[in-house]
Write a protein that holds these residues in place. Structure first.
Motif, PDB file in Angstrom:
ATOM      1  N   ARG A 136      18.535  24.471  65.251  1.00 25.90           N
ATOM      2  CA  ARG A 136      18.622  25.285  64.126  1.00 25.90           C
ATOM      3  C   ARG A 136      17.245  25.482  63.528  1.00 25.90           C
ATOM      4  NH1 ARG A 136      24.071  22.540  62.308  1.00 25.90           N
ATOM      5  NH2 ARG A 136      25.619  23.893  62.768  1.00 25.90           N
ATOM      6  N   PRO A 137      17.009  26.818  62.844  1.00 23.49           N
ATOM      7  CA  PRO A 137      15.677  26.885  62.288  1.00 23.49           C
ATOM      8  C   PRO A 137      15.510  26.189  61.027  1.00 23.49           C
ATOM      9  CG  PRO A 137      17.070  28.897  62.089  1.00 23.49           C
ATOM     10  CD  PRO A 137      17.913  27.837  62.798  1.00 23.49           C
ATOM     11  N   ARG A 138      15.455  25.079  60.949  1.00 19.43           N
ATOM     12  CA  ARG A 138      15.377  24.421  59.632  1.00 19.43           C
ATOM     13  C   ARG A 138      13.956  23.489  59.425  1.00 19.43           C
ATOM     14  NH1 ARG A 138      19.029  27.103  59.404  1.00 19.43           N
ATOM     15  NH2 ARG A 138      21.337  26.543  58.938  1.00 19.43           N
ATOM     16  N   GLY A 139      13.482  23.606  58.419  1.00 19.93           N
ATOM     17  CA  GLY A 139      12.036  22.931  58.156  1.00 19.93           C
ATOM     18  C   GLY A 139      11.149  23.157  58.987  1.00 19.93           C
ATOM     19  N   GLY A 140      10.642  21.981  59.467  1.00 20.69           N
ATOM     20  CA  GLY A 140       9.441  21.832  60.445  1.00 20.69           C
ATOM     21  C   GLY A 140       9.761  22.518  61.831  1.00 20.69           C
ATOM     22  N   ILE A 141      11.016  22.574  62.136  1.00 21.27           N
ATOM     23  CA  ILE A 141      11.459  23.011  63.372  1.00 21.27           C
ATOM     24  C   ILE A 141      11.079  24.382  63.844  1.00 21.27           C
ATOM     25  CG2 ILE A 141      13.584  23.898  64.784  1.00 21.27           C
ATOM     26  CD1 ILE A 141      14.930  21.615  63.574  1.00 21.27           C
ATOM     27  N   LYS A 142      11.051  25.011  62.650  1.00 22.84           N
ATOM     28  CA  LYS A 142      10.386  26.407  62.569  1.00 22.84           C
ATOM     29  C   LYS A 142       8.891  26.598  63.021  1.00 22.84           C
ATOM     30  CE  LYS A 142      12.077  27.441  58.586  1.00 22.84           C
ATOM     31  NZ  LYS A 142      12.157  28.117  57.319  1.00 22.84           N
ATOM     32  N   LEU A 143       8.123  25.620  62.916  1.00 23.72           N
ATOM     33  CA  LEU A 143       6.677  25.713  63.398  1.00 23.72           C
ATOM     34  C   LEU A 143       6.717  25.393  64.597  1.00 23.72           C
ATOM     35  CD1 LEU A 143       4.737  23.559  60.120  1.00 23.72           C
ATOM     36  CD2 LEU A 143       4.903  25.995  60.583  1.00 23.72           C
ATOM     37  N   GLN A 144       7.659  24.640  65.286  1.00 25.11           N
ATOM     38  CA  GLN A 144       7.477  24.067  66.486  1.00 25.11           C
ATOM     39  C   GLN A 144       8.374  24.825  67.649  1.00 25.11           C
ATOM     40  OE1 GLN A 144       7.765  19.640  66.510  1.00 25.11           O
ATOM     41  NE2 GLN A 144       8.843  19.783  64.678  1.00 25.11           N
ATOM     42  N   VAL A 145       9.540  25.293  67.241  1.00 23.34           N
ATOM     43  CA  VAL A 145      10.423  26.052  68.380  1.00 23.34           C
ATOM     44  C   VAL A 145       9.915  27.416  67.829  1.00 23.34           C
ATOM     45  CG1 VAL A 145      12.859  26.630  69.053  1.00 23.34           C
ATOM     46  CG2 VAL A 145      12.122  24.181  68.343  1.00 23.34           C
ATOM     47  N   ILE A 146       9.292  27.981  68.838  1.00 23.66           N
ATOM     48  CA  ILE A 146       9.095  29.336  68.609  1.00 23.66           C
ATOM     49  C   ILE A 146       9.913  30.176  69.632  1.00 23.66           C
ATOM     50  CG2 ILE A 146       7.214  31.424  68.914  1.00 23.66           C
ATOM     51  CD1 ILE A 146       5.228  28.948  68.649  1.00 23.66           C
ATOM     52  N   ASP A 147      10.844  31.000  68.864  1.00 25.39           N
ATOM     53  CA  ASP A 147      12.262  31.517  69.623  1.00 25.39           C
ATOM     54  C   ASP A 147      11.705  32.371  70.890  1.00 25.39           C
ATOM     55  OD1 ASP A 147      14.992  31.675  70.127  1.00 25.39           O
ATOM     56  OD2 ASP A 147      14.811  33.789  69.036  1.00 25.39           O
ATOM     57  N   HIS A 166      14.623  28.058  71.801  1.00 24.39           N
ATOM     58  CA  HIS A 166      15.414  28.897  71.396  1.00 24.39           C
ATOM     59  C   HIS A 166      16.004  28.416  70.078  1.00 24.39           C
ATOM     60  CE1 HIS A 166      15.483  31.857  74.589  1.00 24.39           C
ATOM     61  NE2 HIS A 166      15.902  30.890  75.332  1.00 24.39           N
ATOM     62  N   LEU A 167      15.846  29.375  68.979  1.00 17.57           N
ATOM     63  CA  LEU A 167      16.600  29.021  67.590  1.00 17.57           C
ATOM     64  C   LEU A 167      17.940  29.547  67.592  1.00 17.57           C
ATOM     65  CD1 LEU A 167      13.529  30.020  65.240  1.00 17.57           C
ATOM     66  CD2 LEU A 167      14.326  27.742  66.080  1.00 17.57           C
ATOM     67  N   ALA A 168      18.831  28.929  66.942  1.00 20.97           N
ATOM     68  CA  ALA A 168      20.453  29.192  66.890  1.00 20.97           C
ATOM     69  C   ALA A 168      20.923  28.643  65.565  1.00 20.97           C
ATOM     70  CB  ALA A 168      21.071  28.638  68.174  1.00 20.97           C
TER      71      ALA A 168
END
Length: 409
Positions: free
Chosen positions: A339-350, A355-357
């Motif tokens: 899920r695109p939450r917090g620091g995940i968005k800096l790491q998981v580039i879709d 993949h972000l879901a």
């Protein structure tokens, strides 16, 4: 309580990863700060990303000439139940604190200052809300820094007002992301510094396939079948139920899929035991769901093996501070669906490192796609490794600390 059981790490050990020029630059920056001494204070030496970082950060700072100590406050369930409430309220949950709970919180910190902690360094770094009040009860001829590992962007206002008063007198506050900084944070310096992993720790070092296989066999996991993995505390914010739901949808397409839910039960999180029981109940009698904790002798080496064996790594958090379990997975060249939450968005580039879901259904669809496409998994994994190397490793973290200390001086 002083933590002394630390490995003898040296910054020079990382030359093969970063190159001699970069390591020398770190050493030169440290030379200019030799008069500084540093004490880190947190609430647990076991479980959670803060403790893991400090096990590497403290000896490495000493290796570059910055005398650094690590102290841990003590407290019983009564205290940690209050601090868990504070933690949840600062992340937005509408939870009020009674006068009695505030008293417990403050008195426990006062007791630690008077009986447990040695705070004779020039600079004190206090991690998260649990030990935040120690400045109130300690000698204040120090430079105080608050390291916040949670999202402060939308806290519950009554609790935030209480906490922000305790922050007055701190010279600086550190946040994982710019968007986490509350606009009314009273510290003169507000610094953005992502956390990190240690590439040479037992949790992240290279392992032979024979070692990985041996560990999997010990827990009855079949390396020949698809493995989904989520490493996270048993906590409503981490949403292990969603990981189980994703697995159940994937299993309709790949019936031999296995799910590993891996955690370390932290000493400062009494709520974790309640959610652990709830997770066991939600998983039911499914023999392909493995709930693996330090209660079953799962340590850092075992987590390393599980991550390296995983086909796809999940992180279905509903709120996330940074998500070091994602960093670890990317370092091991594993694609992450999250899920695109917090620091995940800096790491998981879709589409680049994973993949972000947003929903369980979408996460299951992306996971099925990756199981079917090993070449895509390999491509995303390689991109993830390079991304972590550039941004989220312990040596970068040390350089950030040195830059901040220079700013405060």
């Amino acid at each position: 309580m002083l933590i002394q059981d630390l490995s003898h790490k040296n910054i020079k050990d990382y030359t093969s990863i970063y190159g001699e020029e970069y390591i020398n630059r770190i050493v030169e920056k440290a030379e200019k700060l030799r008069d500084i001494t540093l004490t880190h204070v947190n609430s647990t030496s076991l479980g959670g990303g803060v403790a893991e970082i400090l096990y590497s950060l403290v000896p490495l700072m000493n290796s570059i000439g910055i005398t650094t100590r690590w102290e841990v406050i003590k407290g019983g369930n009564e205290f940690f139940n209050v601090t868990k409430k504070i933690h949840n309220a600062l992340q937005g949950a509408e939870i009020d604190l009674s006068d009695e709970e505030k008293r417990i919180y403050l008195e426990n910190n006062k007791w630690n200052v008077e009986n447990e902690l040695v705070l004779d360094s020039t600079h004190i770094v206090v991690h998260d809300p649990q030990p935040l009040p120690i400045r109130k009860f300690a000698e204040n001829n120090k430079k105080w820094i608050w390291r916040c590992h949670i999202d402060l962007s939308t806290p519950y206002k009554p609790v935030w007002l209480f906490i922000s008063q305790l922050l007055r007198g701190y010279e600086a506050s550190i946040f994982h992301l710019k968007e986490y900084i509350h606009p009314e944070t009273p510290t003169p310096i507000k610094y953005v510094m992502p956390p990190s992993i240690d590439p040479l720790s037992d949790k992240n070092k290279e392992l032979s396939w024979s070692t990985i296989e041996k560990i999997l066999n010990r827990y009855g996991i079949d390396p020949e079948k698809p493995i989904l993995l989520q490493v996270a505390r048993f906590d409503p914010w981490k949403d292990p139920f969603a990981a189980i739901d994703v697995y159940r949808l994937v299993k309709k397409e790949f019936p031999d899929t296995q799910l590993l839910l891996v955690t370390s039960m932290a000493t400062d999180d009494p709520e974790g035991w309640i959610y652990y029981e709830k997770t066991l109940k939600y998983a039911g009698m499914d023999e392909d769901i493995f709930i693996l904790t330090n209660l079953k002798n799962v340590g850092t080496l075992e987590v390393n093996a599980f991550q390296r064996a995983a086909t796809v790594v999940l992180q279905m958090s509903r709120r996330e501070g940074f998500g070091l379990a994602v960093t670890e997975a990317l370092w091991k060249r594993k694609p992450v669906v999250a899920r695109p939450r917090g620091g995940i968005k800096l790491q998981v580039i879709d589409g680049v490192t994973g993949h972000l879901a947003e929903t369980v259904e979408e996460a299951a669809k992306k996971t099925i796609y990756l199981i079917k496409n090993p070449q895509k998994r390999k491509e995303l994994g390689e991109n993830g490794y390079k991304h972590v190397l550039k941004h989220f490793t312990i040596v970068r973290h040390i350089e950030n600390y040195l830059d901040l200390l220079a700013k405060i001086v």
